[in-house]
Structure formats: structure tokens, C-alpha cells
Scaffold this motif. Structure first.
Motif, PDB file in Angstrom:
ATOM      1  N   ALA A  94      -2.340  24.722   8.446  1.00 46.43           N
ATOM      2  CA  ALA A  94      -2.692  26.142   8.506  1.00 46.43           C
ATOM      3  C   ALA A  94      -2.353  26.894   7.220  1.00 46.43           C
ATOM      4  CB  ALA A  94      -1.978  26.802   9.692  1.00 46.43           C
ATOM      5  N   LEU A  95      -1.819  26.192   6.229  1.00 48.22           N
ATOM      6  CA  LEU A  95      -1.393  26.835   4.981  1.00 48.22           C
ATOM      7  C   LEU A  95      -2.452  26.681   3.904  1.00 48.22           C
ATOM      8  CD1 LEU A  95       2.283  25.502   4.907  1.00 48.22           C
ATOM      9  CD2 LEU A  95       1.437  27.622   5.931  1.00 48.22           C
ATOM     10  N   LEU A 119       6.186  37.724   8.251  1.00 43.40           N
ATOM     11  CA  LEU A 119       6.309  36.607   7.318  1.00 43.40           C
ATOM     12  C   LEU A 119       4.941  36.065   6.938  1.00 43.40           C
ATOM     13  CD1 LEU A 119       9.146  34.559   9.062  1.00 43.40           C
ATOM     14  CD2 LEU A 119       9.404  36.422   7.414  1.00 43.40           C
ATOM     15  N   SER A 120       4.876  35.452   5.771  1.00 44.98           N
ATOM     16  CA  SER A 120       3.676  34.713   5.381  1.00 44.98           C
ATOM     17  C   SER A 120       3.628  33.394   6.144  1.00 44.98           C
ATOM     18  CB  SER A 120       3.683  34.434   3.878  1.00 44.98           C
ATOM     19  OG  SER A 120       4.720  33.504   3.557  1.00 44.98           O
ATOM     20  N   GLY A 121       2.474  32.708   6.074  1.00 45.01           N
ATOM     21  CA  GLY A 121       2.354  31.416   6.741  1.00 45.01           C
ATOM     22  C   GLY A 121       3.374  30.413   6.239  1.00 45.01           C
ATOM     23  N   VAL A 177      14.795  30.652   2.878  1.00 40.91           N
ATOM     24  CA  VAL A 177      14.415  31.953   3.444  1.00 40.91           C
ATOM     25  C   VAL A 177      15.669  32.670   3.947  1.00 40.91           C
ATOM     26  CG1 VAL A 177      12.045  31.333   4.044  1.00 40.91           C
ATOM     27  CG2 VAL A 177      13.879  30.852   5.677  1.00 40.91           C
ATOM     28  N   GLY A 178      16.785  32.456   3.272  1.00 40.07           N
ATOM     29  CA  GLY A 178      18.062  33.005   3.714  1.00 40.07           C
ATOM     30  C   GLY A 178      18.088  34.506   3.841  1.00 40.07           C
ATOM     31  N   GLU A 179      17.242  35.204   3.078  1.00 40.61           N
ATOM     32  CA  GLU A 179      17.249  36.668   3.087  1.00 40.61           C
ATOM     33  C   GLU A 179      16.335  37.255   4.160  1.00 40.61           C
ATOM     34  OE1 GLU A 179      13.702  35.501   0.675  1.00 40.61           O
ATOM     35  OE2 GLU A 179      15.722  34.738   1.068  1.00 40.61           O
ATOM     36  N   LEU A 180      15.681  36.409   4.950  1.00 41.88           N
ATOM     37  CA  LEU A 180      14.669  36.884   5.904  1.00 41.88           C
ATOM     38  C   LEU A 180      15.135  36.825   7.354  1.00 41.88           C
ATOM     39  CD1 LEU A 180      11.501  35.133   4.392  1.00 41.88           C
ATOM     40  CD2 LEU A 180      12.429  37.406   3.886  1.00 41.88           C
ATOM     41  N   GLN A 236       6.406  28.631   8.459  1.00 42.82           N
ATOM     42  CA  GLN A 236       6.568  27.198   8.618  1.00 42.82           C
ATOM     43  C   GLN A 236       7.954  26.743   8.171  1.00 42.82           C
ATOM     44  OE1 GLN A 236       5.830  25.054  10.594  1.00 42.82           O
ATOM     45  NE2 GLN A 236       3.748  24.444  10.041  1.00 42.82           N
ATOM     46  N   ARG A 237       8.512  27.397   7.178  1.00 44.56           N
ATOM     47  CA  ARG A 237       9.884  27.080   6.768  1.00 44.56           C
ATOM     48  C   ARG A 237      10.874  27.419   7.886  1.00 44.56           C
ATOM     49  NH1 ARG A 237       7.554  28.884   1.802  1.00 44.56           N
ATOM     50  NH2 ARG A 237       7.873  27.390   0.107  1.00 44.56           N
TER      51      ARG A 237
END
Length: 325
Positions: free
Chosen positions: A163-164, A134-136, A123-126, A140-141
């Protein structure tokens, strides 16, 4: 890396015994899953390891240090929860940086570590986004990156995938296992999902009513259960009485043959349960009033219709106990 030793831990909540003489060793670099039904004590054991609960008796050793007297923040453990527990007012990067800031690490080192961790969990771009953006799976990541950023001696995961949705759950599960293997980090994983436990674990600790029933490899827990509780809890199985024996059998070990075949149990097809790539043929044993399932490829279903007489052969018995008279 550090190993974990739970030594005769007992924990009660009022009159409820959550853990009863709980003893378990997790070796350095090993991923062990606590698996069991709700209320079996698995989350209590993890919370004791984390420092969020104190046992009534027993000892907990991390590496060579007895840690029960240490507060949670001094146990050097990374923890990932099922509800992510990200700070909503902080960006992704700030969430991952938080634990490093508390430890007063150098700012430049913190930023390098945040970038490294976000790239590690893909998720380096977030980094500039906030959790609600963000999505679930992404949240979590990020939670995993935050736990790993502090370079913990032990990683604790409390039902982190529950929860996913199904597809994302498998993706994140595989990432967790890959990261754990690559880092060789000692990991305690809690889940009630059998498929999850089998896929991710070096060993599984099956629990029930606060006690350990079996600690073994996923294959041995599935194929060689040491108690009927483990046999009935892990995977699908049916229990039938044959003579003076109570037999527990898995559907894949049940073959359907001609009703006049020798050494077979007689029955008739009660129903066929479609299950995607295969189906379960449910057979009612004539003289017992008991049901048993056989797993059948869908390509063979034309051979079986409700009401058909069949013979049942057992290639393997999973677990056997004396039948109650």
C-alpha cells in the motif's frame, strides 16, 4: 527464536486446492519469502501459521511445539498486514501498547517497551498522534512496532509494503530487513513483488497453484531455476525455439553482433523500448517469427535502429526443455 515447519499441509476451499502437500522449514533467525502470483497459496500458508485458517491435513510445528490446536492469540506471533490494521481510536503509543496490555504486563514496563519500539522504527516523536494523522509509511512503521513489542517468537508479514508508494516502500523494506537481522527473528514474508523478495530474503519459496516449485537463495532462484515456471515468473526472459530445444534466455545474456558473425542467430531490430537507465532492443528472428530482447546501455543505442539486420548470440541459457513438435 523458533523455527517453523510446515509438514505436508493441504488446504482446500470447496473444490479449490489452495495448498497441496505444502512442506517448508524456516530456520531460526531466517527470513523466508513466499513469492508467487495471486491465488498461488502464499497468503493461505501464512494465515495457517498465524492461526486464522485450519488445514485439511498436515502439521505445523513452531520450535518444538505442534501448534495447529492452539488459537491464534496463544501462538506468540507478531503479524503485520498490508492495510496496517491500527486501531483508529487509539494513539500511536496506545496501539503499540495494546498487545502488552492484553498480556497484563506491568504498566511501567509497557511504557518503556513502547518508547523503545517507537524509537526503533524511527517514529519516537509520534506517540501522541492518531493513525489518521500519519502517512502510510509512518502507519506501517507503527504496525511493525506493535508486532515487535510483544517479543514474538515468529514475525509474519502479509504484503506489508504493497500500500506504500515506491520510495517509501524501499525505505520501509530496508528497515524491516535491518530490524530482522539485528533481532535475529524468524520471519515469514509474503509478497508478489519479485524485487522486494530478492532484496529482503535469505531464501525465497516460489509458489504456483498451491505447490512449491523452488526454495533457494535469491541468486539461485534468479540464475538457476529448477522449473520453467520459476524461470518464466522470476525476472524478464524470452523463450525461443532453436532446433529441437525450447530455450529461455534473459535479456542480459543476449548479445547483438554483426549479422555475418559466426554461430549467431539472424534477425532484425523490430523496436527499441526505452527503460530509464537502459533500453531493450527487441529483435525478430528471421526464420522463426520469434522475438528476443537484449538489454543495451542507452549510450549504445545509436548503433541500433528499427529494421537493422543483426546477429544474436546467447551467452547463457536460463532453462531448456525439448521443443514441442
Amino acid at each position: 527464536m523458533s523455527h517453523i515447519e510446515f509438514q505436508s499441509i493441504t488446504k482446500t476451499f470447496g473444490r479449490t486446492v489452495a495448498l497441496d502437500d505444502f512442506s517448508l522449514t524456516i530456520e531460526s533467525g531466517e527470513l523466508v519469502t513466499l513469492l508467487g502470483p495471486s491465488g498461488c497459496g502464499k497468503t493461505t500458508a501464512l494465515r495457517i501459521a498465524a492461526g486464522f485458517e485450519s488445514p485439511n491435513s498436515g502439521a505445523l510445528v513452531i520450535g518444538s511445539t505442534s501448534v495447529l490446536q492452539l488459537p491464534a492469540q496463544k501462538r506468540n506471533m507478531g503479524m503485520v498486514f498490508q492495510n496496517y490494521s491500527l486501531f483508529p481510536h487509539l494513539t500511536v503509543a496506545e496501539n503499540v501498547e495494546f498487545g502488552l496490555s492484553v498480556r497484563r504486563q506491568d504498566k511501567l514496563r509497557r511504557l518503556e517497551r513502547v518508547k523503545e519500539m517507537l524509537e526503533l522504527v524511527q517514529v519516537g516523536e509520534l506517540g501522541a498522534r492518531y493513525p489518521h494523522q500519519l502517512s502510510g509509511g509512518q502507519q506501517q512503521r507503527v504496525a511493525l512496532a506493535r508486532a515487535l513489542a510483544i517479543e514474538p517468537s515468529v514475525l509474519l508479514l502479509d504484503e506489508p509494503l504493497s500500500a506504500l508508494d515506491a520510495q517509501v516502500r524501499v525505505e520501509v523494506r530496508n528497515e524491516i530487513r535491518s530490524l530482522q537481522k539485528n533481532s535475529n527473528m524468524t520471519t515469514l514474508f509474503v509478497t508478489h513483488d519479485q524485487e522486494e523478495a530478492v532484496a529482503i530474503s535469505d531464501r525465497i519459496c516460489v509458489m504456483g497453484s498451491g505447490r512449491i516449485h523452488q526454495v533457494d537463495t535469491p541468486e539461485n532462484v534468479y540464475r538457476q531455476p529448477t522449473t520453467d515456471f520459476v524461470a518464466s515468473f522470476i525476472g524478464l526472459s524470452d523463450s525461443i525455439t532453436v532446433g529441437q530445444r525450447l530455450l529461455r534466455v534473459r535479456p542480459e545474456d543476449v548479445s547483438l553482433v554483426s549479422p555475418d558473425a559466426s554461430d549467431s542467430l539472424l534477425g532484425y531490430v523490430k523496436r527499441v523500448d526505452f527503460s530509464g537507465s537502459h533500453s531493450y532492443v527487441v529483435v525478430m528472428l528471421n526464420d522463426r517469427g520469434q522475438e528476443i530482447r537484449s538489454i543495451i546501455p542507452n549510450s549504445h543505442l545509436l548503433n541500433f535502429s528499427p529494421g537493422d539486420s543483426v546477429g544474436v548470440k546467447l551467452s547463457q541459457v536460463l532453462f531448456e526443455t525439448p521443443a514441442l513438435v
